[in-house]
Design a protein around this motif. Structure first.
Motif, short mmCIF file in Angstrom:
data_model
loop_
_atom_site.label_atom_id
_atom_site.label_comp_id
_atom_site.label_asym_id
_atom_site.label_seq_id
_atom_site.Cartn_x
_atom_site.Cartn_y
_atom_site.Cartn_z
N PRO A 127 20.64 -31.57 30.82
CA PRO A 127 19.37 -32.06 30.24
C PRO A 127 18.15 -31.31 30.72
N GLU A 128 18.13 -30.92 32.01
CA GLU A 128 16.94 -30.24 32.53
C GLU A 128 16.73 -28.86 31.91
N SER A 129 17.76 -28.33 31.23
CA SER A 129 17.63 -27.03 30.58
C SER A 129 17.00 -27.13 29.20
N LEU A 130 16.77 -28.34 28.72
CA LEU A 130 16.28 -28.57 27.36
C LEU A 130 14.79 -28.91 27.38
N PRO A 131 14.07 -28.62 26.30
CA PRO A 131 12.64 -28.95 26.25
C PRO A 131 12.41 -30.45 26.17
N THR A 132 11.30 -30.90 26.73
CA THR A 132 10.92 -32.29 26.60
C THR A 132 10.41 -32.54 25.18
N ALA A 133 10.26 -33.82 24.84
CA ALA A 133 9.72 -34.16 23.53
C ALA A 133 8.32 -33.61 23.35
N ALA A 134 7.51 -33.68 24.39
CA ALA A 134 6.13 -33.19 24.30
C ALA A 134 6.10 -31.69 24.04
N GLU A 151 3.74 -40.57 21.81
CA GLU A 151 3.19 -41.81 22.37
C GLU A 151 4.16 -42.97 22.24
N ALA A 152 4.82 -43.09 21.07
CA ALA A 152 5.74 -44.21 20.85
C ALA A 152 6.94 -44.14 21.77
N ARG A 153 7.33 -42.94 22.18
CA ARG A 153 8.53 -42.77 23.01
C ARG A 153 8.22 -42.39 24.45
N ALA A 154 6.98 -42.64 24.88
CA ALA A 154 6.54 -42.16 26.19
C ALA A 154 7.30 -42.80 27.35
N ALA A 155 7.89 -43.97 27.14
CA ALA A 155 8.64 -44.63 28.22
C ALA A 155 9.98 -43.97 28.47
N VAL A 156 10.39 -43.07 27.56
CA VAL A 156 11.72 -42.48 27.63
C VAL A 156 11.60 -40.96 27.60
N ASP A 157 12.35 -40.30 28.48
CA ASP A 157 12.49 -38.84 28.45
C ASP A 157 13.66 -38.54 27.52
N LEU A 158 13.35 -38.08 26.30
CA LEU A 158 14.35 -37.87 25.25
C LEU A 158 14.42 -36.38 24.95
N ARG A 159 15.62 -35.79 25.11
CA ARG A 159 15.75 -34.35 24.94
C ARG A 159 16.87 -34.02 23.96
N TYR A 160 16.50 -33.42 22.84
CA TYR A 160 17.47 -33.04 21.81
C TYR A 160 18.23 -31.79 22.24
N VAL A 161 19.54 -31.81 22.06
CA VAL A 161 20.35 -30.63 22.36
C VAL A 161 20.13 -29.55 21.30
N ARG A 176 26.26 -34.18 13.07
CA ARG A 176 26.40 -34.53 14.49
C ARG A 176 25.11 -34.21 15.21
N SER A 177 24.79 -35.02 16.19
CA SER A 177 23.56 -34.83 16.96
C SER A 177 23.79 -35.31 18.38
N GLN A 178 23.23 -34.57 19.33
CA GLN A 178 23.31 -34.98 20.74
C GLN A 178 21.90 -35.06 21.32
N VAL A 179 21.68 -36.11 22.09
CA VAL A 179 20.39 -36.33 22.74
C VAL A 179 20.66 -36.83 24.16
N TRP A 180 20.01 -36.23 25.14
CA TRP A 180 19.99 -36.78 26.49
C TRP A 180 18.78 -37.71 26.61
N PHE A 181 18.94 -38.82 27.34
CA PHE A 181 17.78 -39.68 27.57
C PHE A 181 17.89 -40.39 28.91
N GLU A 243 18.98 -42.91 34.80
CA GLU A 243 19.76 -41.71 35.06
C GLU A 243 20.20 -41.12 33.73
N TRP A 244 20.38 -39.82 33.67
CA TRP A 244 20.64 -39.15 32.40
C TRP A 244 21.86 -39.71 31.70
N LEU A 245 21.69 -39.99 30.39
CA LEU A 245 22.77 -40.47 29.53
C LEU A 245 22.83 -39.58 28.30
N LEU A 246 24.03 -39.17 27.91
CA LEU A 246 24.21 -38.33 26.74
C LEU A 246 24.57 -39.21 25.55
N TYR A 247 23.74 -39.15 24.50
CA TYR A 247 23.94 -39.92 23.28
C TYR A 247 24.56 -38.97 22.26
#
Length: 286
Positions: A127-134, A151-161, A176-181, A243-247
């Motif tokens: 996850p740390e290798s991926l860009p943040t939403a911002a 702003e709507a997702r500011a409580a969550v660090d969401l990173r698209y693979v 298919r889509s993968q997201v770390w959060f 802690e990081w979770l892969l969706y």
């Protein structure tokens, strides 16, 4: 960012107005209705607060009945369906303006030992290798839309693979889509709270895989009208939402103005924590 998490935690801290009746606040949404993940998470909070303390949720099944009004509180009525020796069942109806907008059934279980197996975790970059939403959103969306999403997702660090659907409009891809959060901050050590936080996040991206199959971008670019219809989750193993979770998400089918999304949520060390399935309205505007 921690302030945004505090705001989300306040949203999940329901007011108890009777033994089995709770009231939750709402807040502005990026669409003119209450975010479905908020209602589902608050309903699970209400169910969990009436369950025995030694029992954790292992599944929930829910239906979205009407669009919620983000400007009005939501009342959650809990029905104590059953308290057995190992399992507890609760039904929750969310009400606004005198009408049900959502209902949920949740089952809770005492801790037990038993058979144990799981699929192998799929491959994904760290996850740390991926860009943040911002960092990523302004590359693909108008600044105003990107800022609203951030702003709507500011409580969550969401990173698209990979590039999300609204970044690849017109180019159909494998569904298919993968997201770390993880949460942007550390919540209390309460397993139910972490389940509710995962429930909140689980409604953010699950239907993205439906859009990918058709090269559609969704509400962010206005080429699809959508809304969640039902949502089911099974909680398999302990996890923490900070802690990081892969969706890992996919869509096996879409038809009749509806799309189906299914997913597995994995801990970073490879444990299958949650399974999620959702059907939603997916209509092309005429």
């Amino acid at each position: 960012m921690p302030e945004a998490l505090d705001s989300l935690l306040d949203l999940l801290d329901l007011e108890r107005i009777e033994q089995d009746i709770f009231r939750g606040e709402s807040r502005s949404s990026i669409v003119p209705r209450v975010f479905g993940g908020q209602v589902a998470a608050q309903a699970l909070v209400a169910a969990g607060r009436t369950a025995p303390a030694d029992r954790l949720a292992h599944s929930l099944h829910s239906y979205f009945l009407r669009p919620g009004d983000p400007g009005a509180p939501i009342v959650y009525n809990v029905d104590r369906i059953r308290d057995g020796r190992s399992f507890t069942t609760r039904r929750v109806v969310a009400v606004q303006h005198g009408q049900p907008i959502f209902h949920l059934s949740a089952s809770f279980q005492t801790s037990e030992e038993g058979l144990d197996h799981q699929y192998d975790m799929p491959a994904a970059p760290e996850p740390e290798s991926l860009p943040t939403a911002a960092e990523m959103l302004p590359r693909h969306l108008p600044r105003e839309v990107a800022d609203r999403l951030i702003e709507a997702r500011a409580a969550v660090d969401l990173r698209y693979v990979e590039t999300p659907p609204w970044g690849s409009v017109g180019t159909p891809r494998e569904p298919r889509s993968q997201v770390w959060f993880r949460t942007n901050g550390k919540p209390a050590d309460d397993p139910l709270l972490h389940m509710c936080l995962a429930t909140y996040v689980s409604d953010m991206t699950l239907l993205d895989s439906v859009l990918l199959a058709h090269g559609r971008g969704g509400w962010a670019v206005g080429d699809v009208v959508g809304a969640s219809l039902d949502h089911a989750m099974w909680f398999h193993r302990p996890f923490r939402a900070d802690e990081w979770l892969l969706y890992d998400q996919e869509s096996p089918t879409a038809s009749g103005g509806r799309g189906l999304g299914q997913a597995r949520i994995w801990t970073q060390d490879g444990k299958l924590a949650i399974t999620v399935i959702q059907e939603g309205v997916v209509r092309v505007p005429r």
